[in-house]
Write an enzyme that holds these catalytic residues in place. Structure first.
Site, mmCIF file in Angstrom:
data_model
loop_
_atom_site.group_PDB
_atom_site.id
_atom_site.type_symbol
_atom_site.label_atom_id
_atom_site.label_comp_id
_atom_site.label_asym_id
_atom_site.label_seq_id
_atom_site.Cartn_x
_atom_site.Cartn_y
_atom_site.Cartn_z
ATOM 1 N N HIS A 42 3.635 -2.382 3.135
ATOM 2 C CA HIS A 42 3.677 -1.032 2.568
ATOM 3 C C HIS A 42 4.992 -0.810 1.823
ATOM 4 O O HIS A 42 6.045 -1.308 2.254
ATOM 5 C CB HIS A 42 3.531 0.025 3.665
ATOM 6 C CG HIS A 42 2.214 -0.031 4.380
ATOM 7 N ND1 HIS A 42 1.950 -0.953 5.363
ATOM 8 C CD2 HIS A 42 1.086 0.714 4.245
ATOM 9 C CE1 HIS A 42 0.709 -0.780 5.813
ATOM 10 N NE2 HIS A 42 0.164 0.234 5.145
ATOM 11 N N HIS A 84 -4.947 9.481 0.561
ATOM 12 C CA HIS A 84 -4.992 8.604 1.742
ATOM 13 C C HIS A 84 -5.769 9.223 2.905
ATOM 14 O O HIS A 84 -5.329 9.232 4.054
ATOM 15 C CB HIS A 84 -3.574 8.260 2.195
ATOM 16 C CG HIS A 84 -3.477 6.988 2.974
ATOM 17 N ND1 HIS A 84 -3.761 6.907 4.322
ATOM 18 C CD2 HIS A 84 -3.127 5.746 2.601
ATOM 19 C CE1 HIS A 84 -3.574 5.671 4.739
ATOM 20 N NE2 HIS A 84 -3.204 4.930 3.713
ATOM 21 N N HIS A 93 -6.054 3.265 -4.087
ATOM 22 C CA HIS A 93 -5.970 3.488 -2.640
ATOM 23 C C HIS A 93 -6.257 4.951 -2.310
ATOM 24 O O HIS A 93 -5.743 5.481 -1.321
ATOM 25 C CB HIS A 93 -4.581 3.081 -2.142
ATOM 26 C CG HIS A 93 -4.503 2.811 -0.666
ATOM 27 N ND1 HIS A 93 -5.476 2.142 0.035
ATOM 28 C CD2 HIS A 93 -3.530 3.120 0.249
ATOM 29 C CE1 HIS A 93 -5.117 2.043 1.305
ATOM 30 N NE2 HIS A 93 -3.949 2.645 1.462
ATOM 31 N N ASP A 114 0.811 -1.222 0.000
ATOM 32 C CA ASP A 114 0.000 0.000 0.000
ATOM 33 C C ASP A 114 0.845 1.273 0.000
ATOM 34 O O ASP A 114 2.018 1.267 0.389
ATOM 35 C CB ASP A 114 -0.898 0.036 1.240
ATOM 36 C CG ASP A 114 -2.089 -0.908 1.124
ATOM 37 O OD1 ASP A 114 -2.109 -1.739 0.194
ATOM 38 O OD2 ASP A 114 -2.995 -0.814 1.968
ATOM 39 N N ASP A 115 0.192 2.355 -0.409
ATOM 40 C CA ASP A 115 0.640 3.748 -0.238
ATOM 41 C C ASP A 115 1.640 4.234 -1.269
ATOM 42 O O ASP A 115 1.975 5.411 -1.278
ATOM 43 C CB ASP A 115 1.237 3.987 1.165
ATOM 44 C CG ASP A 115 0.240 3.751 2.278
ATOM 45 O OD1 ASP A 115 -0.947 3.536 1.969
ATOM 46 O OD2 ASP A 115 0.642 3.777 3.456
#
Length: 279
Positions: free
Chosen positions: A244, A154, A150, A99-100
């Site tokens: 991540h 965020h 995503h 993620d991210d």
């Protein structure tokens, strides 16, 4: 169509196939190949034609995307009330997600490790990160990884208006399409905070919600050995692992992947990517 045109086309077909019987046989085989492409565990019946089979690998299952993403999303997406927490599949399959990102400091190292072991993963990218690192999304597409949405920045979706949630999703999908080659088919809410609007808007944009089964908590930088232990302890058929590749110092995540990935493969696990089932 005129009779003489039909006759001319027939002569061309006969000449190309060698004989009428051979042409008929070739046509029958061609139809057979199409049926196989639409069989379960390859592509949905309503989906595009399957790409050529990949070279078999003891360490990889062929993902839905083949060597590149399909150029369209068939069917419609059902509005769900909860995200998928795990994936079904044959044998001891697992899904690795990051993620991210993408982040030029860490994502290339993760991609290098995945390439070393011929493994594919799923990257849930943030639009503002993807916009600055489009080359990394292009590499993900070239190497057969799945890219999911995503959001743009965020945020905590449960505190946003419906229009703001749509903007966060849609802007990110636009960047992914431009850099990766197709719009994302999967969505993950930041912080795992889902609400009704997120499910509805995600479905409207053609995305399924995917959460996770095993949380490495690598964002807390607990140490490489701790991350490895959490993945190995949580390993089981169908689990989705959350890690991540951006959002802070992810050097521990990079090192942990180098450690646990070969161990999982040696233990008989296969790393795959999520596949869609269309309504």
């Amino acid at each position: 169509m005129k009779k003489d045109q039909l006759f001319t086309r027939r002569r061309v077909l006969i000449a190309g196939a060698g004989a009428v019987g051979a042409a008929g046989t070739a046509a029958a085989l061609g139809l057979g190949g199409g049926d196989e492409a639409a069989a379960p565990h390859t592509l949905p019946a309503a989906g595009p034609q399957a790409r050529p089979a990949l070279k078999p690998s003891a360490y990889r299952l062929q993902p839905l995307t083949g060597y590149g993403p399909p150029r369209s999303t068939p069917g419609r997406t059902v509005v769900r009330h909860e995200p998928f927490l795990r994936m079904s599949g044959r044998g001891r399959t697992m899904v690795l997600t990051f993620d991210d990102g993408p982040d030029p400091r860490y994502t290339p190292h993760i991609l290098d490790t995945l390439a070393e072991y011929d493994v594919r993963a799923t990257f849930f990218v943030c639009g503002e990160q993807a916009d600055w690192n489009r080359d990394l999304l292009g590499r993900m597409a070239d190497e057969g990884h799945v890219v999911g949405n995503h959001t743009w920045s965020h945020p905590l979706l449960t505190r946003l208006t419906r229009s703001r949630i749509r903007s966060e999703m849609e802007r990110t999908s636009d960047v992914i399409e431009e850099a990766y080659g197709e719009r994302p088919q999967w969505f993950r809410a930041p912080y795992g905070a889902w609400n009704r609007a997120a499910f509805q808007l995600g479905a409207e944009l053609g995305m399924e919600p995917l959460a996770w089964t095993v949380d490495t908590l690598d964002w807390t930088t607990p140490g490489t050995r701790t991350i490895v232990h959490r993945v190995e302890e949580g390993a089981a058929p169908g689990v989705v692992v959350l890690s991540h590749d951006a959002g802070g110092d992810r050097s521990q995540s990079v090192r942990a992947l180098k450690d646990y990935l070969p161990q999982l493969l040696d233990s008989g696990y296969h790393m795959t990517v999520p596949t869609r089932r269309y309504a």
